[in-house]
Design a protein around this motif. Structure first.
Motif, PDB file in Angstrom:
ATOM      1  N   MET A   1     -44.128  82.159 -72.691  1.00 49.48           N
ATOM      2  CA  MET A   1     -43.054  82.601 -72.844  1.00 49.48           C
ATOM      3  C   MET A   1     -43.053  83.790 -71.387  1.00 49.48           C
ATOM      4  O   MET A   1     -41.862  84.646 -72.013  1.00 49.48           O
ATOM      5  CB  MET A   1     -44.020  83.911 -73.664  1.00 49.48           C
ATOM      6  N   ALA A   2     -44.541  83.601 -70.693  1.00 48.25           N
ATOM      7  CA  ALA A   2     -43.693  84.810 -70.065  1.00 48.25           C
ATOM      8  C   ALA A   2     -43.080  84.577 -69.108  1.00 48.25           C
ATOM      9  O   ALA A   2     -41.852  85.782 -68.433  1.00 48.25           O
ATOM     10  CB  ALA A   2     -45.399  84.524 -68.752  1.00 48.25           C
ATOM     11  N   GLN A   3     -42.404  83.395 -68.744  1.00 48.24           N
ATOM     12  CA  GLN A   3     -41.352  82.858 -67.546  1.00 48.24           C
ATOM     13  C   GLN A   3     -40.415  83.291 -68.539  1.00 48.24           C
ATOM     14  O   GLN A   3     -38.727  83.815 -68.417  1.00 48.24           O
ATOM     15  CB  GLN A   3     -41.289  81.585 -68.046  1.00 48.24           C
ATOM     16  N   VAL A   4     -40.058  83.240 -69.745  1.00 49.74           N
ATOM     17  CA  VAL A   4     -39.091  83.938 -70.342  1.00 49.74           C
ATOM     18  C   VAL A   4     -38.455  85.612 -70.663  1.00 49.74           C
ATOM     19  O   VAL A   4     -37.723  85.660 -70.197  1.00 49.74           O
ATOM     20  CB  VAL A   4     -39.170  83.523 -72.247  1.00 49.74           C
ATOM     21  N   PHE A   5     -40.025  86.116 -70.697  1.00 51.61           N
ATOM     22  CA  PHE A   5     -39.516  87.405 -70.211  1.00 51.61           C
ATOM     23  C   PHE A   5     -39.128  87.832 -68.914  1.00 51.61           C
ATOM     24  O   PHE A   5     -38.873  88.990 -68.401  1.00 51.61           O
ATOM     25  CB  PHE A   5     -41.375  88.287 -71.066  1.00 51.61           C
ATOM     26  N   ALA A   6     -39.253  86.737 -67.775  1.00 56.23           N
ATOM     27  CA  ALA A   6     -39.521  87.473 -66.812  1.00 56.23           C
ATOM     28  C   ALA A   6     -37.846  87.156 -65.961  1.00 56.23           C
ATOM     29  O   ALA A   6     -37.946  87.365 -65.220  1.00 56.23           O
ATOM     30  CB  ALA A   6     -40.377  86.430 -65.656  1.00 56.23           C
ATOM     31  N   THR A   7     -37.665  85.932 -66.485  1.00 56.22           N
ATOM     32  CA  THR A   7     -36.113  85.859 -66.440  1.00 56.22           C
ATOM     33  C   THR A   7     -35.483  86.767 -66.982  1.00 56.22           C
ATOM     34  O   THR A   7     -34.277  87.172 -66.135  1.00 56.22           O
ATOM     35  CB  THR A   7     -35.724  84.383 -67.504  1.00 56.22           C
ATOM     36  N   LEU A   8     -35.504  87.595 -68.082  1.00 55.39           N
ATOM     37  CA  LEU A   8     -34.818  87.963 -68.362  1.00 55.39           C
ATOM     38  C   LEU A   8     -34.966  89.293 -68.108  1.00 55.39           C
ATOM     39  O   LEU A   8     -33.558  90.525 -67.945  1.00 55.39           O
ATOM     40  CB  LEU A   8     -35.064  88.526 -70.049  1.00 55.39           C
ATOM     41  N   LEU A   9     -35.790  89.860 -67.299  1.00 58.47           N
ATOM     42  CA  LEU A   9     -36.252  90.917 -66.536  1.00 58.47           C
ATOM     43  C   LEU A   9     -35.168  90.585 -64.917  1.00 58.47           C
ATOM     44  O   LEU A   9     -34.813  91.301 -64.741  1.00 58.47           O
ATOM     45  CB  LEU A   9     -38.037  91.277 -65.917  1.00 58.47           C
ATOM     46  N   LEU A  10     -35.372  90.048 -64.587  1.00 57.06           N
ATOM     47  CA  LEU A  10     -34.515  89.312 -63.558  1.00 57.06           C
ATOM     48  C   LEU A  10     -33.126  89.741 -64.177  1.00 57.06           C
ATOM     49  O   LEU A  10     -31.997  89.866 -62.720  1.00 57.06           O
ATOM     50  CB  LEU A  10     -34.284  88.176 -62.764  1.00 57.06           C
ATOM     51  N   LEU A  11     -32.457  88.991 -64.831  1.00 56.41           N
ATOM     52  CA  LEU A  11     -30.929  89.070 -65.216  1.00 56.41           C
ATOM     53  C   LEU A  11     -30.659  90.497 -65.607  1.00 56.41           C
ATOM     54  O   LEU A  11     -29.709  91.053 -65.315  1.00 56.41           O
ATOM     55  CB  LEU A  11     -30.766  88.034 -66.424  1.00 56.41           C
ATOM     56  N   ASP A  12     -31.473  91.241 -66.468  1.00 55.05           N
ATOM     57  CA  ASP A  12     -31.668  92.687 -66.379  1.00 55.05           C
ATOM     58  C   ASP A  12     -31.358  93.593 -65.245  1.00 55.05           C
ATOM     59  O   ASP A  12     -30.089  94.329 -64.593  1.00 55.05           O
ATOM     60  CB  ASP A  12     -32.554  93.020 -67.232  1.00 55.05           C
ATOM     61  N   VAL A  13     -32.393  92.964 -63.674  1.00 55.12           N
ATOM     62  CA  VAL A  13     -32.299  94.162 -62.600  1.00 55.12           C
ATOM     63  C   VAL A  13     -30.800  93.460 -61.901  1.00 55.12           C
ATOM     64  O   VAL A  13     -29.877  94.304 -61.256  1.00 55.12           O
ATOM     65  CB  VAL A  13     -33.276  94.318 -61.971  1.00 55.12           C
ATOM     66  N   ALA A  14     -30.532  92.185 -62.389  1.00 58.82           N
ATOM     67  CA  ALA A  14     -29.534  91.485 -61.217  1.00 58.82           C
ATOM     68  C   ALA A  14     -28.076  92.872 -61.845  1.00 58.82           C
ATOM     69  O   ALA A  14     -27.421  92.625 -61.178  1.00 58.82           O
ATOM     70  CB  ALA A  14     -29.289  90.018 -61.364  1.00 58.82           C
ATOM     71  N   LEU A  15     -28.564  92.304 -63.253  1.00 61.61           N
ATOM     72  CA  LEU A  15     -26.945  93.038 -63.911  1.00 61.61           C
ATOM     73  C   LEU A  15     -26.813  94.144 -63.799  1.00 61.61           C
ATOM     74  O   LEU A  15     -25.624  94.744 -63.186  1.00 61.61           O
ATOM     75  CB  LEU A  15     -27.197  92.934 -65.293  1.00 61.61           C
TER      76      LEU A  15
END
Length: 91
Positions: A1-15
């Motif tokens: 679950m932590a990996q999903v949040f980390a991936t979403l956070l990374l996508l948000d920062v990139a966007l």
């Protein structure tokens, strides 16, 4: 679950970063619907909604299309094709 949040956070920062750079590089007179400073605040404070809104409503529209669409002509309507066909058949 932590990996999903980390991936979403990374996508948000990139966007957000891509939207900020795009907004900074845009000509201020070509930006649509709001001033440049308002878009910067929206991108930074309303993450990721502000970045998505920038790409949908704020980004300048390109003056020239990137690629013209090719015009398709059916072979039986193309005079060059019909002439080459007649030449190949010996007529």
């Amino acid at each position: 679950m932590a990996q999903v949040f980390a991936t979403l956070l990374l996508l948000d920062v990139a966007l957000v970063m891509i939207a900020l750079v795009d907004c900074l590089r845009a000509d201020e007179s070509a930006i649509r619907t709001a001033p440049w400073a308002a878009w910067m605040f929206a991108i930074l404070l309303l993450s990721p909604i502000g970045a998505i809104a920038w790409f949908v409503k704020g980004r300048p529209v390109p003056a020239v299309p990137l690629r013209p669409r090719p015009v398709f002509v059916a072979p039986d309507d193309n005079p060059e094709f019909l002439k080459s066909l007649a030449d190949r058949l010996g007529q």
